[in-house]
Structures are given as C-alpha cells and as structure tokens.
Design an enzyme around this catalytic site. Sequence first.
Site, PDB file in Angstrom:
ATOM      1  N   CYS A 290      -0.091  -9.571   7.053  1.00  0.00           N
ATOM      2  CA  CYS A 290       0.154  -9.251   5.625  1.00  0.00           C
ATOM      3  C   CYS A 290      -1.313  -9.536   4.870  1.00  0.00           C
ATOM      4  O   CYS A 290      -2.357  -9.185   5.640  1.00  0.00           O
ATOM      5  CB  CYS A 290       1.252 -10.072   4.759  1.00  0.00           C
ATOM      6  SG  CYS A 290       1.045 -11.960   4.875  1.00  0.00           S
TER       7      CYS A 290
ATOM      8  N   ARG B 111      -1.444  -0.690  -0.604  1.00  0.00           N
ATOM      9  CA  ARG B 111      -2.410  -1.577  -0.370  1.00  0.00           C
ATOM     10  C   ARG B 111      -2.837  -1.351   1.073  1.00  0.00           C
ATOM     11  O   ARG B 111      -3.960  -1.357   1.301  1.00  0.00           O
ATOM     12  CB  ARG B 111      -1.892  -3.070  -0.449  1.00  0.00           C
ATOM     13  CG  ARG B 111      -1.893  -3.498  -1.848  1.00  0.00           C
ATOM     14  CD  ARG B 111      -1.397  -4.954  -1.860  1.00  0.00           C
ATOM     15  NE  ARG B 111      -2.514  -5.871  -1.448  1.00  0.00           N
ATOM     16  CZ  ARG B 111      -2.452  -7.151  -1.063  1.00  0.00           C
ATOM     17  NH1 ARG B 111      -1.312  -7.612  -1.156  1.00  0.00           N
ATOM     18  NH2 ARG B 111      -3.374  -7.917  -0.644  1.00  0.00           N
TER      19      ARG B 111
END
Length: 283
Positions: free
Chosen positions: A239, A180
């Site tokens: 995050c 990611r």
Amino acid sequence: MKYTTVISAEDLNVHLDDDNWVVVDSRFTLTAPEAGRRLYEDGHILGAHYLHLDDDLASTVTESTGRHPLPEPDVLAKKLGELGIDNNTQVIAYDDTFGAMSSRLWWLLRWMGHDKVALLDGGLPAWTRKKMPLTPDVTTTPQKEFIPTLRNELAIDTATMETVVDSGDSVIIDVRAEERFTGEVEPLDKVAGHIPGAINLPFEDNLDIDGTFMSKDEMVELYEDLLGDKNANQVVMMCGSGVTACHNLLAMEIAGFNGARLYAGSWSEWITDPAHPVATGDR
C-alpha cells in the site's frame, strides 16, 4: 474459542469482562495524527487501551524507509506487556475506518508469533450501530510479559521486492485507492504511480455495504480471480506505507489463502530510491 480473524460486536460484548482478553483501540488519521488519541479519550469500548500508529506501531522514519517502518519487536513487546498482553491473551483490535488501521496491529501480532488476535468486524461504527456503550474511563490492566517469536517470512524488504519485480513470478497487489495507484493524485507521497506489474485492489473491496468483511465465499471468489494459477505464497501485498495492505492480508486469511507476504516499506519506501521504476495508469 480462539478468534484469529474477525469478531462480531455481539460476540465481543459478551467477553468484555474476560480476564485474558484485551481490547485495543487503534483509531488513526494519516492527515491528523493526534485525532485518534483524542477520540479515544472522548469515548472508547469499555476496557480498551490505545495504541498510536506512529508512536507505538511503527519505528523511526529515516531517509531510506517508508512512512511507517516496522516497530522494533522488543519495543512493541514491552508495550504489549504494559497493556496486559502476553502470549496467551486474546487480543481484539478496532478502529473507526472498518479495519484500515487496526489490521496493522492484527498483522504485527501475527508477525510477532501471536495468532490469538482478531478485528472487531465493522469497527466502531458496527459497535455504535448496535447501541453498545462507550466510556471515557482510563483503563488499567496488570502488566504481563510478551515474548516475541518473529515470523520473518511474513514480510519482505525492498531488496527482496526488487527481485520480485524483476522475476515477474509473483502477484503484487497494491491496495491504495485507484486514483493513487494510477498516479492521478498523490496526497501523501512525493511520487505518484505504482510499481510496474502491480495490480490494484483497494482494501474497501473486501467490505460489504455495512462495512463488515464480505462472506468467506465472496472473498474466495474475489481472490481466486486475482491469483489465477498462482498460489497465495506468491502474493506480495503493499500500500502506501505497509498499513492498509494488512487489511487485504486479513481478507485472504478469511478466505483460506495463507502465506501471502507484506512489502513492509511499500510505496513510500520504494520511491526513496530514484532508480526504482515507476508506472502510471491501470498497469
């Protein structure tokens, strides 16, 4: 004794009957938001209450926020009081993902001025591995009053993050999975990639093979290498939505590196503004 980082399954077990201890189950699955609540209803640690990431540990999502905006302090304080938590209560949080979700509650309580909060080290897997019991029984606790004293210095907003990125003086640590971070895949957000200048340290790197946190010495070595000549208060953790980043903030606390900040909106808020720069690849 006050627990402020982690607690073992054995140590928690001997305190389950303590009057001023409250255990909170925060199991949650991003792709199945009601799965954690159902698991709690099927079986949980004796006396544990349940807090839901979307409903209890975040506020309403808007077009300019990330997926899990910080909760309104007074609203969260009321919910904590309803669970029997006041400013002197020892709180223990757990999930079934080795702290990925429960670390959010750990950080939120510290943000609200409450240090007596710790994670069950290794989470529910460590508890069941020791053959400790679960119960479906509903928990009731006398209500108390929790009075928040916000530590706003622990979090930064997007405007501050823009300044951090432009200055280049901070260490930005993105704890999402490597694929990611690099932009190879993006299962949750509309844009793939990362903030330019960030470095990647998936939260799983804090863990030993059994799912418990690594030793303090191992954690010190890990974060010393990342920080270089920077201090902990120059670290910004992020995050996807300000949840799993709390796991790395806890790891730094275990290692004795205090003062790192959370970019609360994280990637999902950063990309709400198309003018914000996006990077792909390793850096």
